[in-house]
Design an enzyme around this catalytic site. Structure first.
Site, PDB file in Angstrom:
ATOM      1  N   GLY A 197       8.131 -11.726  -1.856  1.00 29.37           N
ATOM      2  CA  GLY A 197       6.820 -11.335  -2.387  1.00 29.37           C
ATOM      3  C   GLY A 197       6.868 -10.361  -3.550  1.00 29.37           C
ATOM      4  O   GLY A 197       5.998 -10.373  -4.414  1.00 29.37           O
ATOM      5  N   ASP A 224       0.545  -3.924   4.703  1.00 30.54           N
ATOM      6  CA  ASP A 224      -0.424  -4.468   5.656  1.00 30.54           C
ATOM      7  C   ASP A 224      -0.219  -3.765   7.008  1.00 30.54           C
ATOM      8  O   ASP A 224      -0.815  -2.719   7.257  1.00 30.54           O
ATOM      9  CB  ASP A 224      -0.222  -5.985   5.733  1.00 30.54           C
ATOM     10  CG  ASP A 224      -1.206  -6.684   6.658  1.00 30.54           C
ATOM     11  OD1 ASP A 224      -2.180  -6.054   7.078  1.00 30.54           O
ATOM     12  OD2 ASP A 224      -1.001  -7.882   6.958  1.00 30.54           O
TER      13      ASP A 224
HETATM   14  P1  IMP Z   1       3.559  -5.709   6.713  1.00 29.56           P
HETATM   15  O1  IMP Z   1       4.973  -5.703   7.201  1.00 29.56           O
HETATM   16  O2  IMP Z   1       2.582  -6.168   7.763  1.00 29.56           O
HETATM   17  O3  IMP Z   1       3.114  -4.425   6.027  1.00 29.56           O
HETATM   18  O4  IMP Z   1       3.403  -6.868   5.690  1.00 29.56           O
HETATM   19  C1  IMP Z   1       4.137  -6.969   4.609  1.00 29.56           C
HETATM   20  C2  IMP Z   1       4.394  -8.419   4.272  1.00 29.56           C
HETATM   21  O5  IMP Z   1       3.472  -9.331   4.880  1.00 29.56           O
HETATM   22  C3  IMP Z   1       4.183  -8.547   2.808  1.00 29.56           C
HETATM   23  O6  IMP Z   1       5.368  -8.261   2.118  1.00 29.56           O
HETATM   24  C4  IMP Z   1       3.774  -9.988   2.680  1.00 29.56           C
HETATM   25  O7  IMP Z   1       4.924 -10.786   2.613  1.00 29.56           O
HETATM   26  C5  IMP Z   1       3.028 -10.282   3.942  1.00 29.56           C
HETATM   27  N1  IMP Z   1       1.558 -10.118   3.786  1.00 29.56           N
HETATM   28  C6  IMP Z   1       0.757  -9.174   4.325  1.00 29.56           C
HETATM   29  N2  IMP Z   1      -0.528  -9.356   3.959  1.00 29.56           N
HETATM   30  C7  IMP Z   1      -0.540 -10.437   3.168  1.00 29.56           C
HETATM   31  C8  IMP Z   1      -1.590 -11.142   2.440  1.00 29.56           C
HETATM   32  O8  IMP Z   1      -2.781 -10.789   2.429  1.00 29.56           O
HETATM   33  N3  IMP Z   1      -1.183 -12.234   1.743  1.00 29.56           N
HETATM   34  C9  IMP Z   1       0.103 -12.660   1.695  1.00 29.56           C
HETATM   35  N4  IMP Z   1       1.089 -12.041   2.332  1.00 29.56           N
HETATM   36  C10 IMP Z   1       0.780 -10.946   3.066  1.00 29.56           C
HETATM   37 MG    MG Z   2       7.021  -9.595   1.888  1.00 26.72          MG
END
Ligand code: IMP
Ligand code: MG
Length: 182
Positions: free
Chosen positions: A47, A106
């Site tokens: 990403g 997120d």
């Molecule tokens: P976390 O570990 O939940 O903070 O999420 C991080 C990863 O989840 C990001 O690097 C993205 O790859 C994916 N992610 C979280 N939210 C989104 C979104 O709204 N769209 C696409 N990918 C997301």
């Molecule tokens: Mg990611």
């Protein structure tokens, strides 16, 4: 692909302006370390790819890049289910001024994992730059150094962000129609 877009949340011009502003702040902060101004950029694949590519071209610094891949078991779902490092962590981070770059904050699991793993390599400093951050408690309580945009809690794609592996190449940050995400 265009037919799958619901609305454009952040367009490419706003992104380009923000990337330049972030790069200026990062370069200023690096200059203040008085350490020769060298930086090791660690983009989190996949990403963080597009954001990192744009950001580094706005950074007039001596820098190196070391990629890491973290998968967050998402697939065709829009919910976070935990984070896991794929492959090895680069050795060359010890004593380096490290700047981690990722697409979106997120649940915070990805960045917490990466911070802990890189911390074990004993870098000289460790900073985090996120392109997007969701305005939710789990994301807002994670300390990060640079944020491109704060957005509402909705699923977005484009500018590196995917849904089931697709849409990363969209130049704007958009939401998808509910028929697509189910
Ligand atoms: P976390 O570990 O939940 O903070 O999420 C991080 C990863 O989840 C990001 O690097 C993205 O790859 C994916 N992610 C979280 N939210 C989104 C979104 O709204 N769209 C696409 N990918 C997301
Ligand atoms: Mg990611």
């Amino acid at each position: 692909m265009q037919a799958h877009i619901d609305r454009v949340l952040i367009d490419r011009r706003a992104i380009a302006d923000r990337v330049k502003a972030l790069a200026r702040r990062i370069a200023d902060d690096v200059a203040e370390t008085g350490d020769g101004g060298e930086l090791t950029i660690v983009p989190i694949m996949t990403g963080g790819l597009i954001f990192a590519a744009d950001l580094i071209r706005e950074l007039p610094l001596k820098l190196r890049m070391r990629l890491i891949t973290v998968s967050s078991y998402r697939g065709a779902t829009t919910r976070s289910m935990g984070a896991r490092l794929e492959g090895q962590l680069p050795e060359e981070l010890t004593g380096a001024h490290v700047l981690v770059i990722d697409d979106i904050l997120d649940s915070g699991r990805t960045i917490q994992l990466v911070r802990e793993l890189i911390g074990r390599r004993r870098p000289a400093s460790l900073r985090v730059c996120m392109f997007l951050r969701k305005r939710i408690e789990s994301a807002m309580r994670v300390a990060v150094d640079y944020v491109g945009f704060d957005i509402d809690d909705e699923f977005v794609v484009g500018y590196g962000l995917d849904y089931d592996g697709y849409y990363r190449n969209l130049p704007d940050v958009v939401t998808l129609k509910t028929e697509v995400t189910g």
